[in-house]
Write an enzyme that holds these catalytic residues in place. Structure first.
Site, PDB file in Angstrom:
ATOM      1  CB  CYS A 156      -0.940   0.003   1.188  1.00 45.91           C
ATOM      2  SG  CYS A 156      -2.293  -1.144   0.963  1.00 45.91           S
TER       3      CYS A 156
HETATM    4  N1  COA Z   1     -20.244  -8.723   8.324  1.00 46.19           N
HETATM    5  C1  COA Z   1     -20.656  -8.897   9.599  1.00 46.19           C
HETATM    6  N2  COA Z   1     -19.830  -9.189  10.613  1.00 46.19           N
HETATM    7  C2  COA Z   1     -18.519  -9.304  10.314  1.00 46.19           C
HETATM    8  C3  COA Z   1     -18.020  -9.119   9.006  1.00 46.19           C
HETATM    9  C4  COA Z   1     -18.948  -8.837   8.000  1.00 46.19           C
HETATM   10  N3  COA Z   1     -18.546  -8.656   6.729  1.00 46.19           N
HETATM   11  N4  COA Z   1     -16.697  -9.308   9.027  1.00 46.19           N
HETATM   12  C5  COA Z   1     -16.354  -9.584  10.287  1.00 46.19           C
HETATM   13  N5  COA Z   1     -17.462  -9.595  11.074  1.00 46.19           N
HETATM   14  C6  COA Z   1     -17.550  -9.871  12.513  1.00 46.19           C
HETATM   15  C7  COA Z   1     -16.336 -10.632  13.017  1.00 46.19           C
HETATM   16  O1  COA Z   1     -16.467 -12.010  12.803  1.00 46.19           O
HETATM   17  C8  COA Z   1     -16.359 -10.275  14.474  1.00 46.19           C
HETATM   18  O2  COA Z   1     -17.328 -11.058  15.135  1.00 46.19           O
HETATM   19  P1  COA Z   1     -17.118 -11.566  16.666  1.00 46.19           P
HETATM   20  O3  COA Z   1     -17.002 -10.302  17.467  1.00 46.19           O
HETATM   21  O4  COA Z   1     -18.329 -12.360  16.920  1.00 46.19           O
HETATM   22  O5  COA Z   1     -15.835 -12.328  16.627  1.00 46.19           O
HETATM   23  C9  COA Z   1     -16.841  -8.823  14.484  1.00 46.19           C
HETATM   24  O6  COA Z   1     -17.538  -8.656  13.257  1.00 46.19           O
HETATM   25  C10 COA Z   1     -15.718  -7.832  14.547  1.00 46.19           C
HETATM   26  O7  COA Z   1     -14.738  -8.181  13.564  1.00 46.19           O
HETATM   27  P2  COA Z   1     -13.336  -7.483  13.482  1.00 46.19           P
HETATM   28  O8  COA Z   1     -12.560  -8.115  12.369  1.00 46.19           O
HETATM   29  O9  COA Z   1     -12.723  -7.494  14.838  1.00 46.19           O
HETATM   30  O10 COA Z   1     -13.793  -6.009  13.093  1.00 46.19           O
HETATM   31  P3  COA Z   1     -12.993  -4.680  13.152  1.00 46.19           P
HETATM   32  O11 COA Z   1     -13.743  -3.696  13.918  1.00 46.19           O
HETATM   33  O12 COA Z   1     -11.547  -4.878  13.492  1.00 46.19           O
HETATM   34  O13 COA Z   1     -13.059  -4.196  11.609  1.00 46.19           O
HETATM   35  C11 COA Z   1     -11.588  -4.061   9.714  1.00 46.19           C
HETATM   36  C12 COA Z   1     -12.434  -4.965  10.605  1.00 46.19           C
HETATM   37  C13 COA Z   1     -10.873  -4.926   8.701  1.00 46.19           C
HETATM   38  C14 COA Z   1     -12.524  -3.079   9.022  1.00 46.19           C
HETATM   39  C15 COA Z   1     -10.569  -3.262  10.570  1.00 46.19           C
HETATM   40  O14 COA Z   1      -9.925  -4.131  11.474  1.00 46.19           O
HETATM   41  C16 COA Z   1      -9.526  -2.555   9.756  1.00 46.19           C
HETATM   42  O15 COA Z   1      -9.820  -1.797   8.836  1.00 46.19           O
HETATM   43  N6  COA Z   1      -8.242  -2.712  10.116  1.00 46.19           N
HETATM   44  C17 COA Z   1      -7.151  -2.034   9.478  1.00 46.19           C
HETATM   45  C18 COA Z   1      -6.865  -2.729   8.198  1.00 46.19           C
HETATM   46  C19 COA Z   1      -5.814  -2.061   7.384  1.00 46.19           C
HETATM   47  O16 COA Z   1      -5.525  -0.906   7.490  1.00 46.19           O
HETATM   48  N7  COA Z   1      -5.218  -2.838   6.542  1.00 46.19           N
HETATM   49  C20 COA Z   1      -4.294  -2.357   5.632  1.00 46.19           C
HETATM   50  C21 COA Z   1      -4.627  -3.021   4.388  1.00 46.19           C
HETATM   51  S1  COA Z   1      -3.745  -2.249   3.109  1.00 46.19           S
END
Ligand code: COA
Length: 373
Positions: A156
């Protein structure tokens, strides 16, 4: 050392968009079918049922509302769950080069330059379509540019790292102007069948022209005050696709050959890393974060950007100071901060300082501080 400006940018937007509603409907149909197909194993406790995805979760957790993609039908087909790109002959322009050229032509037009005046083309992106010849050389040839070209991948952060390379080349005189092209076909490395990340990415291409300040003729010019790069190894964002997969006899279609991440860890670790990086870079230029009129930040997660802004200027919710584009484009890998710069700079006036910053896999952080001429 020659002073350097950014004198043009370009943005190629693929023709199709996928809303969260469309994405979730397709994923949930896929999940239902998988669960039906494996009903017995699920009942025996040998397999976990796939949970449904939710529009509300996606928007709340990430800020993403839609994404652009090159092929919509393949992505939304529950029997396929990946784009469909027709293979092209070796003699035809490759897809990555095609969208890169479209963005590059815009950047050249904005700068009032012909391709023949370009001395270097960098294809700076988080995935390359093939091992070689370099996509950058193909873009160079398609544009009719001179000099040299090479590919570089810092995930990225590829675009900001590319701008740093371009700035260095122009400052030291090894090139007069360099194009940094970032064609990001993220739809091909995204696991559309994994609800934890199926909403994250979108496709685009961006281009930035970097040239000697004394030769630039565009009205819209941005003097580069400084660039700073940093990396710190992490496995929290990883993709194991590579040229040795076949030799290792591993599954070429395995889940680990696509993007995967530990999202929460990335969030927790990258926010302080990026904020400290920006603060340090600005301090080295004797600038305080409050003096920066606009932050064109990497576009992975709305809340990450708000936290970074809060660390820098003491409050989080300032869409004018740090504009958001990921609601419309999703995470476009290295192109995100460049789209923000492309779309959100027309209102700034001479003397305004801005900062382009990317962060992501590696970990990697790259920043470019500019001042409107
Ligand atoms: N729909 C519904 N629920 C979902 C889901 C979806 N599409 N995807 C995940 N969940 C659930 C998970 O299973 C989890 O359930 P649980 O609490 O029962 O275990 C819950 O939602 C929370 O998931 P989590 O992955 O912890 O969410 P989050 O708040 O961390 O958000 C991201 C996920 C990916 C949006 C976030 O972590 C993020 O953006 N991180 C930074 C990523 C980044 O910058 N990456 C660089 C890439 S270049």
């Amino acid at each position: 050392m020659h002073p350097v400006v950014i004198s043009g940018t370009g943005l190629y937007q693929p023709p199709h968009t996928i809303t969260n509603a469309e994405l979730v409907a397709s994923y949930n149909l896929y999940a239902d079918r998988e669960n039906t197909r494996h009903a017995e194993a699920i009942a025996r406790g040998e397999r976990e049922a796939l949970a449904p995805s939710s529009e509300a979760f996606i928007e709340r957790a990430s800020g993403i509302k839609q994404r652009h993609v090159i092929d919509k039908a393949g992505v939304l087909d529950p029997d396929r769950m990946r784009p469909h790109f027709a293979p092209r002959d070796d003699d035809a322009l490759s897809l990555m080069a095609e969208i890169g050229v479209a963005a590059a032509r815009q950047a050249l037009a904005a700068a009032g330059r012909e391709a023949t005046e370009v001395d270097g083309v960098l294809c700076a992106a988080s995935n390359m379509q093939r091992a070689y010849p370099a996509i950058a050389v193909e873009i160079q040839a398609a544009l009719g540019a001179g000099g040299y070209a090479f590919d570089m991948n810092v995930a990225c952060s590829s675009a900001t790292f590319g701008i740093q390379q371009a700035v260095g080349a122009v400052q030291t005189g090894s090139a007069r102007r360099v194009l940094v092209v970032s064609p990001e076909i993220t739809s091909a490395h995204l696991a559309w069948m994994d609800r934890d990340c199926h909403f994250i990415f979108g496709d685009v291409a961006t281009a930035v022209l970097v040239e000697r300040a004394d030769e630039a003729r565009a009205a819209d010019r941005w003097q580069v005050l400084g660039t700073r790069l940093a990396t710190q190894f992490s496995n929290n964002i990883r993709n194991n696709a590579g040229f040795m997969n076949r030799a290792e006899d591993t599954d070429l279609w395995g889940r680990d050959t696509l993007f995967r991440q530990t999202g929460q860890k990335v969030f927790r670790e990258v926010v302080p890393l990026a904020a400290a990086h920006i603060e340090g870079h600005l301090a080295s230029l004797e600038l305080a974060p409050q003096q920066v009129r606009r932050y064109w930040l990497h576009q992975a997660n709305l809340h990450m950007n708000q936290r970074i802004l809060n660390k820098l200027i003491g409050y989080a919710d300032d869409a004018d100071r740090a504009p958001l584009i990921l609601d419309r484009y999703a995470n476009t890998a290295s192109a995100g901060s460049i789209i923000a710069f492309h779309d959100h700079r027309a209102d700034l006036t001479a003397g305004d300082v801005g900062l382009i910053c990317s962060f992501g896999a590696g970990y990697s952080v790259g920043s470019v501080v500019v001042r409107k001429v």
